[in-house]
Motif scaffolding. Structure first.
Motif, mmCIF file in Angstrom:
data_model
loop_
_atom_site.group_PDB
_atom_site.id
_atom_site.type_symbol
_atom_site.label_atom_id
_atom_site.label_comp_id
_atom_site.label_asym_id
_atom_site.label_seq_id
_atom_site.Cartn_x
_atom_site.Cartn_y
_atom_site.Cartn_z
ATOM 1 N N LYS A 35 25.186 12.137 -52.118
ATOM 2 C CA LYS A 35 25.631 10.962 -51.368
ATOM 3 C C LYS A 35 27.066 11.160 -50.864
ATOM 4 C CE LYS A 35 25.215 6.028 -51.385
ATOM 5 N NZ LYS A 35 24.585 4.888 -52.006
ATOM 6 N N ALA A 36 27.917 11.715 -51.692
ATOM 7 C CA ALA A 36 29.301 11.981 -51.294
ATOM 8 C C ALA A 36 29.355 13.015 -50.166
ATOM 9 C CB ALA A 36 30.120 12.453 -52.490
ATOM 10 N N GLN A 37 28.573 14.072 -50.306
ATOM 11 C CA GLN A 37 28.516 15.089 -49.258
ATOM 12 C C GLN A 37 27.995 14.495 -47.953
ATOM 13 O OE1 GLN A 37 26.074 18.294 -50.656
ATOM 14 N NE2 GLN A 37 27.454 18.814 -52.336
ATOM 15 N N TYR A 38 26.957 13.697 -48.054
ATOM 16 C CA TYR A 38 26.323 13.073 -46.889
ATOM 17 C C TYR A 38 27.321 12.240 -46.091
ATOM 18 C CZ TYR A 38 23.052 10.068 -44.313
ATOM 19 O OH TYR A 38 22.371 9.384 -43.336
ATOM 20 N N SER A 39 28.106 11.470 -46.798
ATOM 21 C CA SER A 39 29.061 10.585 -46.118
ATOM 22 C C SER A 39 30.190 11.349 -45.424
ATOM 23 C CB SER A 39 29.636 9.558 -47.096
ATOM 24 O OG SER A 39 30.411 10.201 -48.075
ATOM 25 N N ASN A 40 30.394 12.603 -45.799
ATOM 26 C CA ASN A 40 31.446 13.414 -45.183
ATOM 27 C C ASN A 40 30.962 14.284 -44.024
ATOM 28 O OD1 ASN A 40 33.530 12.501 -46.887
ATOM 29 N ND2 ASN A 40 32.896 13.927 -48.474
ATOM 30 N N LEU A 41 29.673 14.209 -43.723
ATOM 31 C CA LEU A 41 29.117 15.024 -42.646
ATOM 32 C C LEU A 41 28.959 14.210 -41.368
ATOM 33 C CD1 LEU A 41 26.309 16.881 -44.632
ATOM 34 C CD2 LEU A 41 28.548 17.772 -43.979
ATOM 35 N N THR A 42 29.062 14.888 -40.245
ATOM 36 C CA THR A 42 28.860 14.209 -38.960
ATOM 37 C C THR A 42 27.368 14.004 -38.724
ATOM 38 O OG1 THR A 42 28.756 16.301 -37.759
ATOM 39 C CG2 THR A 42 30.937 15.263 -37.986
ATOM 40 N N GLU A 43 27.045 13.100 -37.822
ATOM 41 C CA GLU A 43 25.648 12.779 -37.516
ATOM 42 C C GLU A 43 24.837 13.995 -37.075
ATOM 43 O OE1 GLU A 43 23.822 9.910 -37.643
ATOM 44 O OE2 GLU A 43 25.483 8.870 -38.607
ATOM 45 N N ASP A 44 25.460 14.929 -36.380
ATOM 46 C CA ASP A 44 24.728 16.080 -35.851
ATOM 47 C C ASP A 44 24.717 17.292 -36.799
ATOM 48 O OD1 ASP A 44 27.439 16.433 -35.464
ATOM 49 O OD2 ASP A 44 27.216 17.484 -33.559
ATOM 50 N N ASP A 45 25.271 17.160 -37.979
ATOM 51 C CA ASP A 45 25.283 18.257 -38.944
ATOM 52 C C ASP A 45 23.872 18.413 -39.534
ATOM 53 O OD1 ASP A 45 25.584 19.825 -41.350
ATOM 54 O OD2 ASP A 45 27.736 19.417 -41.218
ATOM 55 N N PRO A 46 23.287 19.603 -39.461
ATOM 56 C CA PRO A 46 21.916 19.803 -39.957
ATOM 57 C C PRO A 46 21.765 19.588 -41.470
ATOM 58 C CG PRO A 46 22.897 21.893 -39.268
ATOM 59 C CD PRO A 46 23.852 20.810 -38.878
ATOM 60 N N ARG A 47 22.839 19.736 -42.217
ATOM 61 C CA ARG A 47 22.773 19.507 -43.673
ATOM 62 C C ARG A 47 22.564 18.042 -44.004
ATOM 63 N NH1 ARG A 47 28.319 22.062 -45.238
ATOM 64 N NH2 ARG A 47 28.768 21.040 -43.272
ATOM 65 N N ARG A 48 22.982 17.174 -43.116
ATOM 66 C CA ARG A 48 22.877 15.731 -43.336
ATOM 67 C C ARG A 48 21.420 15.292 -43.540
ATOM 68 N NH1 ARG A 48 26.451 11.251 -42.253
ATOM 69 N NH2 ARG A 48 25.236 9.422 -41.698
ATOM 70 N N LYS A 49 20.516 15.819 -42.730
ATOM 71 C CA LYS A 49 19.099 15.449 -42.827
ATOM 72 C C LYS A 49 18.511 15.879 -44.173
ATOM 73 C CE LYS A 49 14.674 15.873 -40.393
ATOM 74 N NZ LYS A 49 14.201 14.610 -40.804
ATOM 75 N N LYS A 50 18.851 17.069 -44.610
ATOM 76 C CA LYS A 50 18.340 17.567 -45.882
ATOM 77 C C LYS A 50 18.827 16.703 -47.059
ATOM 78 C CE LYS A 50 17.527 21.701 -48.473
ATOM 79 N NZ LYS A 50 16.765 22.853 -48.143
ATOM 80 N N LEU A 51 20.108 16.334 -47.032
ATOM 81 C CA LEU A 51 20.645 15.469 -48.082
ATOM 82 C C LEU A 51 19.992 14.100 -48.046
ATOM 83 C CD1 LEU A 51 24.425 16.407 -47.801
ATOM 84 C CD2 LEU A 51 22.872 16.989 -49.682
ATOM 85 N N GLU A 52 19.790 13.589 -46.840
ATOM 86 C CA GLU A 52 19.142 12.290 -46.686
ATOM 87 C C GLU A 52 17.720 12.317 -47.266
ATOM 88 O OE1 GLU A 52 18.451 8.950 -43.204
ATOM 89 O OE2 GLU A 52 18.878 11.013 -42.622
ATOM 90 N N GLU A 53 17.005 13.393 -47.028
ATOM 91 C CA GLU A 53 15.639 13.540 -47.556
ATOM 92 C C GLU A 53 15.635 13.587 -49.079
ATOM 93 O OE1 GLU A 53 14.255 17.073 -45.594
ATOM 94 O OE2 GLU A 53 13.841 16.007 -43.711
ATOM 95 N N ARG A 54 16.583 14.298 -49.660
ATOM 96 C CA ARG A 54 16.672 14.390 -51.122
ATOM 97 C C ARG A 54 16.981 13.026 -51.746
ATOM 98 N NH1 ARG A 54 20.298 19.893 -51.707
ATOM 99 N NH2 ARG A 54 18.621 21.360 -51.208
ATOM 100 N N MET A 55 17.941 12.314 -51.165
ATOM 101 C CA MET A 55 18.293 10.991 -51.698
ATOM 102 C C MET A 55 17.131 10.029 -51.555
ATOM 103 S SD MET A 55 22.325 10.549 -50.639
ATOM 104 C CE MET A 55 21.986 10.562 -48.895
#
Length: 116
Positions: A35-55
């Protein structure tokens, strides 16, 4: 780690071998970090989707386990933060008994183990 020792008996509905339960517990405990990592990523960062899926996987599993009992937020807190029943009950006023608390956790980790 107290929570990892709370294994269901072999043959019971929510039984998981110790190694599978340990994997599920440690997976869920990463939620706050994700969640902390997710909030520090921009909308277009590909890692954001993966973190969102895990959460979402953890959140959805907690919702399935709650099954409309109104304990979703309580369950989510106890599985991601290693919060004891005594603390949840005495300090936060958790609205269920200890037996229900432990059953929900066993069911949650069983369901999560089936998904990861």
């Amino acid at each position: 780690m107290g929570e990892i020792r709370e294994l269901a008996d072999e043959g019971s509905e929510w039984y998981l071998p110790k190694e599978a339960r340990t994997t599920a517990v440690h997976y869920a405990r990463q939620y706050k970090e994700w969640k902390a990592q997710y909030s520090n990523l921009t909308e277009d960062d590909p890692r954001r989707k993966k973190l969102e899926e895990r959460m979402k996987l953890i959140e959805d599993t907690a919702k399935e386990t709650d099954d409309g009992a109104g304990l979703y937020n309580w369950l989510l807190q106890c599985v991601i933060q290693k919060t004891s029943y005594a603390y949840m009950n005495q300090k936060l006023g958790m609205p269920c008994g200890e037996e229900k608390y432990h059953k929900m956790k066993r069911e949650f980790f069983y369901r999560l183990s089936e998904k990861i």
